[in-house]
Write an enzyme that holds these catalytic residues in place. Sequence first.
Site, PDB file in Angstrom:
ATOM      1  N   ASN B 417       0.825  -1.204   0.000  1.00  0.00           N
ATOM      2  CA  ASN B 417       0.000   0.000   0.000  1.00  0.00           C
ATOM      3  C   ASN B 417       0.863   1.259   0.000  1.00  0.00           C
ATOM      4  OD1 ASN B 417      -1.914   1.963   0.277  1.00  0.00           O
ATOM      5  ND2 ASN B 417      -2.975   1.042   1.994  1.00  0.00           N
ATOM      6  N   ASP B 418       1.546   1.515   1.103  1.00  0.00           N
ATOM      7  CA  ASP B 418       2.329   2.752   1.186  1.00  0.00           C
ATOM      8  C   ASP B 418       3.377   2.865   0.077  1.00  0.00           C
ATOM      9  OD1 ASP B 418       0.922   3.481   3.422  1.00  0.00           O
ATOM     10  OD2 ASP B 418       2.354   2.610   4.821  1.00  0.00           O
ATOM     11  N   VAL B 419       3.912   1.740  -0.372  1.00  0.00           N
ATOM     12  CA  VAL B 419       5.007   1.788  -1.355  1.00  0.00           C
ATOM     13  C   VAL B 419       4.528   2.162  -2.750  1.00  0.00           C
ATOM     14  CG1 VAL B 419       6.445   0.153  -0.090  1.00  0.00           C
ATOM     15  CG2 VAL B 419       4.925  -0.688  -1.876  1.00  0.00           C
ATOM     16  N   VAL B 420       3.197   2.285  -2.952  1.00  0.00           N
ATOM     17  CA  VAL B 420       2.696   2.743  -4.242  1.00  0.00           C
ATOM     18  C   VAL B 420       1.940   4.059  -4.098  1.00  0.00           C
ATOM     19  CG1 VAL B 420       2.529   0.441  -5.220  1.00  0.00           C
ATOM     20  CG2 VAL B 420       0.562   1.390  -4.037  1.00  0.00           C
TER      21      VAL B 420
END
Lengths: 94, 490
Positions: B417-420
């Site tokens: 999630n956070d990495v995109v």
Amino acid sequence: MDFISILSIFVLACFVGYYVVWSVTPALHTPLMAVTNAISSVIIVGALIAAAEAGSPIAKWLGLAGVVLASINIFGGFAVTERMLAMYKKKEKK
Amino acid sequence: MYRLLLAAPFLALAAPAHAATGEAVNPWVALAYLVAGVFFILALRGLSSPSTSRTGNRFGIIGMLIAVVTTLVTHDIANIAEIGIAIFLGGIIGFTIARRIAMTAMPELVAGFHSLVGLAAVLVGWAAYLNPGAFGLLVDGGISPVSKVEMGLGIAIGAITFSGSVIAFAKLSGRMSGSPILLPARHVINLGTLAAILVLTALFAMAGPSETMPLIVALTVLAFLIGFLLIIPIGGADMPVVVSMLNSYSGWAAAAMGFTLGNTAMIITGALVGSSGAILSYIMCRAMNRSFISVIAGGFGADASAGGGEAKEQRPYKQGSAADAAFMLEQAEKVIIIPGYGMAVAQAQHALREMADLLEEKGVEVKYAIHPVAGRMPGHMNVLLAEASVPYENVFELEDINSEFAQADVAFIIGANDVVNPAAKTDKSSPIYGMPVFDVDKAKQVFFIKRSMGGVGYAGVDNDVFYMDQTMMLLSDAKKMVEEIVKALD
């Protein structure tokens, strides 16, 4: 004890570690942690000396306990690293 | 390789000086420990590529064997049977754990192993304190102040490693909540405890032989306490840094013991492991655009979750089914899969590999993109994909693949999630601003597998990718969804 010569080994080894670890591919960072774990258990050397020498029974038992802990790490660490590394495969040529 | 060859002679030159301990040390013994140290360097060096890595691991085993055998043959061993039993017992336990452990549980295993190194260092430090003669530390009937400083620091670092790793283990294995536990005035408490440990070490070094006992006891207890206090405020998302940091500490603990005992193998290994963990921590921090200090200070994600409860406007998103996804995946020429911790939790890696196989049979190019902080420890996703027999040539790092999203037909996000999150690039107020992220918004189509629309990443920030025109949300358990796609593809 010649502190300076021990220190020079330490400092040089830090530099060797720095360059060697930067060259480790990120895909193998988990095995890297497992294997560093295993080799840091070289502390077993100290535990063995404590366990072997007569003189203090408490020190002997502490040493033996240290040997058990370090052995778990050595056998477990190398074995789990081996297991992980065996899974990294190249593409099968069809 | 040549760098090693350059460094080796320097290490060799430095080694004989180590023979200058109280009692005369056989230079061959010092040499054997040095050789063990060199094998450990080669073990790490082997990890530069998967093809040489197994040889490297063997070098590590040889190094360890040399160190242990050298110790055993050069000391008068009164109780070889007991030592044999101790090694056998530890070996059986270690082997059993290594064989049984699931690959998804690797982070807690590593944390658990770190705690053992830490505790072993404490035990060795105490044994050396109680029986200094055995280690050649007796000078004029007492231990020299320098040795006592090394001993005190070794015990302190070992104890911190132990209790810190125990907490990390409990958090990673779900025995303890992963959310940060924030004590009031924790920075004051922590800094005070650290200062107290340093003062106690100094007092311990200067104290006369009869007064040292209470000091070293207090030192040990405080060090156990600070390890505990340091890790409880750190949340689940920061665990990759914590695990790396404890890895580093376990190395420094071994090095400190190496100083105390004048053992080259321990010093070289300690330095290697210490720098390794430090570099990994640095890589993890850089991948989150956070400073090491802010991670250690802890509390990340604690207040963000409270803010998420506020009334937010419901934004429209598109939801799809497995059949829709399968249809579009089949039509694609290039698919990039982005796995995250959610994939590990759902154990979806095998189903994912099946899906990729089917797509490749249909002529679709499939690649995997891994963010440095995906998962709970460095390289966690790579191991899981390797376990599912994904060839490592298909797995790429962030900087190597990020430019390819513009040519990709599908970005397939599973459990990440956070990495995109594009907020990392655009929203200065976002807690993840500045973190390098995948440019999934450039792909023609985005599939986002997620349990529900409710939960947001560890950082507790909303993700604009959910609401993009080309995004289709696949709301389900990751494994179930991928299995359904596989069925639809067949």
